[in-house]
Design a protein around this motif. Structure first.
Motif, PDB file in Angstrom:
ATOM      1  N   ALA A  48       0.847  -1.189   0.000  1.00 16.55           N
ATOM      2  CA  ALA A  48       0.000   0.000   0.000  1.00 16.55           C
ATOM      3  C   ALA A  48       0.882   1.238   0.000  1.00 16.55           C
ATOM      4  O   ALA A  48       2.025   1.219   0.460  1.00 16.55           O
ATOM      5  N   ALA A  49       0.342   2.319  -0.529  1.00 15.69           N
ATOM      6  CA  ALA A  49       1.093   3.577  -0.582  1.00 15.69           C
ATOM      7  C   ALA A  49       1.512   3.997   0.822  1.00 15.69           C
ATOM      8  O   ALA A  49       0.714   3.971   1.760  1.00 15.69           O
ATOM      9  N   GLY A  50       2.769   4.359   0.970  1.00 17.94           N
ATOM     10  CA  GLY A  50       3.268   4.834   2.258  1.00 17.94           C
ATOM     11  C   GLY A  50       3.660   3.744   3.238  1.00 17.94           C
ATOM     12  O   GLY A  50       4.063   4.047   4.371  1.00 17.94           O
ATOM     13  N   ASP A  51       3.553   2.480   2.830  1.00 19.27           N
ATOM     14  CA  ASP A  51       3.919   1.372   3.740  1.00 19.27           C
ATOM     15  C   ASP A  51       5.444   1.185   3.717  1.00 19.27           C
ATOM     16  O   ASP A  51       6.005   0.761   2.699  1.00 19.27           O
ATOM     17  N   PRO A  52       6.158   1.457   4.848  1.00 14.72           N
ATOM     18  CA  PRO A  52       7.621   1.312   4.864  1.00 14.72           C
ATOM     19  C   PRO A  52       8.088  -0.093   5.268  1.00 14.72           C
ATOM     20  O   PRO A  52       9.293  -0.356   5.315  1.00 14.72           O
ATOM     21  N   ASN A  53       7.136  -0.959   5.596  1.00 10.67           N
ATOM     22  CA  ASN A  53       7.503  -2.274   6.128  1.00 10.67           C
ATOM     23  C   ASN A  53       8.233  -3.136   5.096  1.00 10.67           C
ATOM     24  O   ASN A  53       8.072  -2.962   3.889  1.00 10.67           O
ATOM     25  N   ALA A  54       9.018  -4.089   5.606  1.00 13.93           N
ATOM     26  CA  ALA A  54       9.631  -5.128   4.780  1.00 13.93           C
ATOM     27  C   ALA A  54       8.938  -6.441   5.109  1.00 13.93           C
ATOM     28  O   ALA A  54       8.722  -6.773   6.282  1.00 13.93           O
ATOM     29  N   TYR A  55       8.586  -7.207   4.050  1.00 14.66           N
ATOM     30  CA  TYR A  55       7.848  -8.443   4.239  1.00 14.66           C
ATOM     31  C   TYR A  55       8.560  -9.622   3.564  1.00 14.66           C
ATOM     32  O   TYR A  55       9.280  -9.450   2.585  1.00 14.66           O
ATOM     33  N   SER A  56       8.296 -10.820   4.102  1.00 13.41           N
ATOM     34  CA  SER A  56       8.616 -12.079   3.428  1.00 13.41           C
ATOM     35  C   SER A  56       7.308 -12.839   3.310  1.00 13.41           C
ATOM     36  O   SER A  56       6.511 -12.866   4.256  1.00 13.41           O
ATOM     37  N   THR A  57       7.069 -13.457   2.156  1.00  8.62           N
ATOM     38  CA  THR A  57       5.807 -14.179   1.977  1.00  8.62           C
ATOM     39  C   THR A  57       6.098 -15.629   1.621  1.00  8.62           C
ATOM     40  O   THR A  57       7.126 -15.961   1.029  1.00  8.62           O
TER      41      THR A  57
END
Length: 1032
Positions: A48-57
């Motif tokens: 999403a716009a503005g999401d700074p998180n880092a993810y692993s899926t």
């Protein structure tokens, strides 16, 4: 039960599970338990716009999961990460906060056993913000109004927790955790190994850490430790605790505050992220205990605690039911045939023609279902044979479907069935409520499925397939939720091929049919295998043979050797040098990991680690069998006597370890091909297996414990060396050498057992005339007994007397006399004059006088000893007969031959009647009488006595040679006596030849400086001069 892996979501909106981790080590442990990473299959999902998180899926079991990596700890950071995650993944139905925490060691107000140790996992039933409130001058007051308190979890989470808190749910959760911990421990960089109970230290709450910033060891914290019942009981398995968790931005580092808050609020642990996520997602906090929330924090437990939390997380998700997908039109059903084999064809496969021929002739050839099992030592090539057969079947009979099932544990078995269900689109496989094991079984049994073969690979655990057998309550063994054997399809159009290290498992899986044993390769097969894998590297036939022999012709060991040679660019000769350096280097080389086709990615490839897995399997299946394997590895590897194992069983003092239990335990070891039984009921162990078992014991820290047990067993079983015990002593001697090489534990019992064994073996060497070996052993026995028992203990005096006897036999008469005087004087003082041991020692001293030519002193002592023995023990006791023979010898040396003859005739006749003609004492009396007759004949020129003497001496020499051997000192004495008789009969040539033979053997056996050798050389010189002078 895990069903098939879900498909890769088309969009991030399809994810329903989020995992949030604050520390990289926490995320690493979670990431390692993903069954698949969607990030590896294509570009990462957008955000999403503005999401700074880092993810692993990726996928965990049936769930698509997103792992959110936090930039730092604390509830504020957690809240921000959760909020952004919710924007990018709008359909999250469950968030799991997974990581490490501080715990309350004892649950307040609980009547049940509620002790928490490091590495345990706590699961939140609810969360309280313990640092939210007002700081008043005298105290801190938390806010507990309805508006300020965090709500309870939703109904779905509460019902799931209620299920898992139940007895069966808790057992299933911890069982699955154990399996996932095994997966994490295989990744060295995760450092997921249990640090050990000794590192789990809980100080009293009032004792403060000495110096912040340093570990307890560095600043020498010496406060009183709190007793931990679970640790004392050796309970190293992580437990799961459910309860209220305190969450806040403050790190709890006070034992007193910890206990105060726990007592007031019923808290079981303290962490820093749950409160931030609680109001954003329906969530559960799952944290591993890495400290006790006191001032003695250290990071030594963090990685293990992170691993246990991750394992609990995956076990939790196994029970979490995903939402049903929208109804879709049924896909077109594939029709087969299928070839679901996880390995490519091994183009370097060599040999095994006879076994392959059996499989080709017996499987899928009959109307009834055929089942065959291949069993053998780990690394002998069972899986490679099965793989070669499946590819042969594919080429020759392409209409037959082939399914490969990993069966090393229940999870792998279920995964294999789930993969079959998904690949073949078995009807109902996508129903989360369906039992995929039953689905696959029923589907394969349908007559319209066509012919098929199922390979059940690594089916070593009998209990996994047929359930837990009845075992004693205190026996440690694993249990299984269900018996997987009932899920094996049974029909006429299918066949099952089993590979196993366990013959018992193979027999049961094939319904009693005798399994085919896979033996090590022969020399030609091993040579072909080496050359095929060396791929152009030149190797001489002698080097190939030497390498194959050194590695016992085991295929996996040979392939492992080639991998090492190629990876390190060395010659075969250099590898042989490394093997020959030491046993330690050999085991190290067998422990080297390598890559090869046809080995399961989740099992070790190294030979040593493969066997160690089997050792641990045996220990779980039958703890007694594991003990016997440990014990046997410390004896000589050949012909371990059944008596040793029976004695060990008896000395453990456990009623359930009778003959039946011993037979069953040995049956397990034979079933795994680690030991074989010979015709005399001794047990042989493969040399490489012995070395790897010793490495396993060293790794567990139990090698000294079992070493002491092995020494005690050998000491109890080995009798004192004598004529009567010569056979059993000879049989047991290799094991004596083996246990005496083991490192001493230093205990009193161990040192006394070692001294006893040295004493008894020294007696055997003395009986055999191996006086140098007897001296070495008897010196050690005397030293140990003096240290432990003191110089005047009867056992110490016996060892001193034995040593003096050895000196006398070696011709070291002064040393013998000195020691014998000391022993006799002490015995007179400690044991009294008429004690048999005192009398024997007086006789020994008299014998030394005799050897020195001090006839009168010898006679006085011999007479005293003989008369006392007659009075105390009787005229026919062996000790009495020995004293009479000694006195007769003294008369003989003084020229009193008539007196000598009277005594010698009496001794010989009694010895023949009581002991038999082959007993050493009888032979000695025959030799003495013959010598006396020879002397009488010489004095009176009585030719009849010469003939009697010669016949008696010839008979004695013949018996000595047969019973004791041609080089035994007693045999050499007999030889010299007969030579003397021939010389007295003017048969000089015969006498010279026999004496030369005697001298040759004396040089080899006794040495050039022994008095007997010196005397023989002098006699030879004299006779040869006489021969020269007379021209004979």
């Amino acid at each position: 039960m895990n069903a098939a892996r879900p498909q890769r979501p088309a969009t991030r909106a399809a994810f329903e599970i989020a995992v949030i981790c604050a520390l990289p080590i926490e995320a690493d442990a979670v990431d390692a338990l993903f069954d698949h990473h969607w990030d590896d299959d294509g570009p990462p999902y957008d955000k999403a716009a503005g999401d700074p998180n880092a993810y692993s899926t990726g996928a965990i079991g049936r769930h698509n999961v997103v792992l959110a990596h936090m930039p730092g700890m604390g509830k504020a950071s957690a809240a921000a990460v959760a909020a952004h995650c919710r924007a990018s993944f709008p359909n999250i139905k469950l968030a799991l906060i997974v990581g490490v925490c501080g715990v309350v060691p004892f649950r307040p107000g609980s009547s049940e056993t509620a002790e928490t140790v490091l590495g345990d996992v706590i699961v939140s039933e609810s969360v309280v913000q313990y640092d939210l409130g007002q700081r008043l001058p005298e105290q801190f007051v938390t806010k507990d109004t309805l508006l300020d308190a965090l709500g309870r979890p939703n109904t779905e989470i509460r019902t799931q927790l209620a299920k898992l808190k139940g007895l069966r749910g808790r057992k299933m959760l911890q069982s699955k955790m154990a399996g996932y911990m095994d997966v994490l421990r295989r990744e060295p960089e995760l450092a997921a190994a249990y640090p050990g109970a000794a590192q789990d230290r809980l100080f009293e709450a009032t004792y403060r850490h000495v110096s912040d910033g340093k570990s307890c060891e560095e600043c020498a914290c010496e406060g009183k430790l709190v007793r931990r019942t679970r640790l004392e009981q050796g309970d190293g398995q992580p437990a799961v605790h459910f309860g209220l968790i305190a969450s806040g931005d403050t790190v709890m580092k006070s034992g007193e505050d910890r206990d105060d808050i726990a007592r007031k609020a019923g808290i079981i642990g303290f962490e820093m992220e749950g409160a931030g996520v609680w109001d954003i997602f329906p969530c559960v906090v799952i944290k591993g205990a890495c400290d006790y929330a006191d001032s003695h924090k250290n990071k030594g437990w963090q990685r293990y605690a992170a691993a246990t939390a991750a394992a609990c997380m995956k076990a939790f998700l196994d029970h979490w039911v995903p939402s049903l997908p929208e109804s879709l039109p049924p896909p077109e059903q594939p029709t087969g045939p299928w070839f679901l084999v996880p390995y490519t064809e091994n183009t370097t496969f060599i040999g095994r023609e006879s076994i392959l021929k059996q499989l080709q002739q017996q499987l899928l050839r009959h109307a009834s279902q055929s089942r065959i099992a291949l069993f053998g030592l780990g690394g002998v090539g069972k899986t490679q044979i099965a793989l070669a057969y499946t590819y042969w079947l594919r080429r020759t009979r392409p209409e037959v479907s082939v399914f490969w099932v990993h069966a090393s544990n229940a999870e792998r078995f279920r995964q294999a069935y789930a993969s079959i269900a998904q690949e073949c689109q078995v009807p109902g496989y996508d129903d989360p409520k369906a039992d995929v094991l039953l689905l696959v079984k029923a589907w394969l049994e349908r007559t319209d499925r066509g012919q098929w073969l199922m390979v059940i690979d690594n089916a070593d655990d009998t209990q996994l397939f047929f359930g837990q057998q009845m075992v004693p309550a205190n026996t440690s063994s694993s249990s299984h939720e269900e018996s997987l054997g009932r899920y094996l399809p049974d029909c006429r159009h299918g066949a099952i091929l089993v590979t196993t290290r366990n013959k018992q498992a193979g027999s049961r899986l094939t319904k009693g049919k005798r399994p085919i044993e896979v033996m090590k390769m022969d020399e030609d097969e091993a040579d072909q295998l080496l050359r095929a894998h060396l791929d152009g590297i030149s190797v001489a036939s002698s080097e190939s043979f030497a390498l194959s022999s050194r590695l016992e012709h085991l295929p996996l060991a040979l392939v492992q050797a080639v991998a090492f040679i190629q990876e390190n660019t060395i010659a075969v000769g250099k590898y042989l040098e490394l093997l020959d350096n030491s046993d330690q280097d050999l085991v190290a080389l067998l422990s080297e990991e390598f890559e090869t086709n046809g080995r399961d990615s989740e099992t070790p490839r190294a030979v040593a680690e493969t066997w160690i897995l089997s050792f641990e399997q045996i220990q779980r299946q039958n703890a007694f069998a594991g003990e016997l394997l440990s014990l046997m590895s410390l004896f000589d590897r050949q012909a371990v006597p059944l008596e040793f194992l029976s004695r060990y069983s008896e000395q453990q003092g456990q009623e359930q370890r009778g003959e039946m239990q011993l037979t069953k335990a040995l049956g397990v070891l034979k079933a795994f091909s680690f030991v074989t039984e010979d015709q005399s009921h001794g047990f042989d162990m493969h040399r490489l297996v012995q070395l790897v078992t010793q490495r396993w014991l060293a790794r567990k820290g139990t090698i000294r414990q079992f070493g002491e047990q092995a020494l005690l067993v050998a000491s109890q079983a080995f009798p004192y060396g004598s004529y009567e015990n010569r056979a059993i002593c000879s049989t047991f001697l290799p094991h004596v050498y083996a246990v005496l090489r083991l490192e001493s534990t230093g205990s009193k019992d161990e040192r006394l057992a070692r001294a006893s064994l040295l004493h008894c073996a020294g007696g055997f060497f003395s009986y055999q005339g191996q006086w140098n070996d007897a001296e070495k052993f008897r010196l050690q026995a005397r030293g140990l007994r003096t240290e432990v028992l003191g110089e005047e203990h009867p056992d110490t005096l016996t060892s001193m007397a034995d040593l003096a006897s050895t000196y006398r036999n070696q011709g070291r008469w002064k040393e013998a006399e000195s020691l014998e005087v000391q022993v006799m004087e002490t015995s007179l003082r400690v044991l009294e004059e008429e004690h048999p041991d005192t009398l024997t020692r007086m006789g020994n001293l008299a014998s030394t006088f005799w050897n020195q030519g001090r006839w009168k002193e010898a006679e006085l002592l011999f007479v005293q000893v003989m008369e006392t023995f007659k009075r105390v023990l009787g005229e026919e006791h062996p000790n009495t007969l020995t004293s009479m023979a000694n006195l007769a010898s003294t008369y003989w040396n003084q020229g009193r031959w008539k007196e000598a003859e009277l005594l010698e005739v009496q001794v010989m006749e009694t010895s023949l009647r009581l002991l038999g003609e082959e007993h050493p004492d009888t032979l000695t009396s025959m030799a003495n009488l013959a010598s006396t007759m020879a002397n009488l004949a010489s004095t009176y020129w009585n030719q009849g006595r010469w003939k009697e003497a010669e016949e008696l001496q010839a008979e004695e020499l013949n018996i000595c040679s047969r019973v004791l051997g041609e080089e035994h000192p007693n045999t050499l004495n007999s030889m010299a006596n007969l030579a003397h008789t021939w010389n007295s009969q003017d048969r000089l040539e015969d006498a010279l030849n026999l004496m030369k033979t005697c001298f040759h053997h004396q040089q080899q056996v006794l040495g050039r400086d022994h008095p007997d050798t010196v005397s023989t050389l002098s006699i030879l010189t004299e006779w040869q001069e006489r021969k020269s002078n007379t021209g004979a």
